[in-house]
Design a protein around this motif. Sequence first.
Motif, short mmCIF file in Angstrom:
data_model
loop_
_atom_site.label_atom_id
_atom_site.label_comp_id
_atom_site.label_asym_id
_atom_site.label_seq_id
_atom_site.Cartn_x
_atom_site.Cartn_y
_atom_site.Cartn_z
N ASP A 93 -22.71 6.49 0.03
CA ASP A 93 -23.06 7.91 -0.04
C ASP A 93 -23.01 8.31 -1.51
O ASP A 93 -21.95 8.27 -2.12
CB ASP A 93 -22.05 8.73 0.76
CG ASP A 93 -22.45 10.19 0.89
OD1 ASP A 93 -23.61 10.51 0.59
OD2 ASP A 93 -21.59 11.01 1.30
N PRO A 96 -27.96 12.51 0.48
CA PRO A 96 -26.66 12.38 1.14
C PRO A 96 -26.74 11.41 2.32
O PRO A 96 -27.76 11.37 3.03
CB PRO A 96 -26.36 13.81 1.63
CG PRO A 96 -27.15 14.70 0.72
CD PRO A 96 -28.40 13.92 0.43
N ARG A 97 -25.68 10.63 2.52
CA ARG A 97 -25.65 9.69 3.63
C ARG A 97 -25.90 10.42 4.95
O ARG A 97 -26.60 9.90 5.83
CB ARG A 97 -24.30 8.97 3.68
CG ARG A 97 -24.16 8.00 4.87
CD ARG A 97 -22.86 7.22 4.79
NE ARG A 97 -21.72 8.10 4.73
CZ ARG A 97 -20.59 7.83 4.03
NH1 ARG A 97 -20.48 6.70 3.37
NH2 ARG A 97 -19.60 8.69 4.02
#
Length: 212
Positions: free
Chosen positions: A57, A203-204
């Motif tokens: 991330d 973002p993850r």
Amino acid sequence: MHILTDHIAFPHPSHAEEDGLLAVGGDLQPDRLMLAYYSGIFPWFNEGQMALWWSPDPRMVVKPQEVYVSKSMRKVLRDNSFKVTYNQCFLEVILACKRIKREGQHDTWITNAMVEAYLKLYEMGHCISVEVWQEDQLVGGLYGIDLKDKGIFCGESMFAKVSNASKVGFITLSRKLTQQNYRLIDCQTYTNHLASLGAKEIPREDFLKYLS
């Protein structure tokens, strides 16, 4: 850090450490590998290590239609000095990725076990290769996991023996994926080479939404 057992399961990627390391152990059998990719996880470790499973991330991705093609690369593509094929010699591509010398890298994460595992996934139709040829010589290419039902291609590694070869393969693949309405190419982690092709970090959590 989660220790994997024989049971094929992964913790949620949100449990990964700050560097993205999520779990250790397990094997590279097809069911575990495919569950990993569908969960936003991938293996990455050196020869002699236990398997390490990652979900970083942010995540490096690019939409196929947004792959950047520079003016000089447009000229290279127009010149037709390269020929691009698909799934013609997967083993040669992954071995070339394994053996190519990379700046600042002393060994390879593409272990012998990795080669065997991804060859099996290729034979099952889950993994594809892109070959770039120049005068009947294999001069570049890439391979990765094809999540067809999600419209996501998970790039694993690429190589080039001559200038621009891997870029030609990546750009040509991106155009094919655009025509097939794929939504995303997963590039995993940041590199300058991928950034030059238009890949960006997201973002993850956003990446996992594409997989859900």
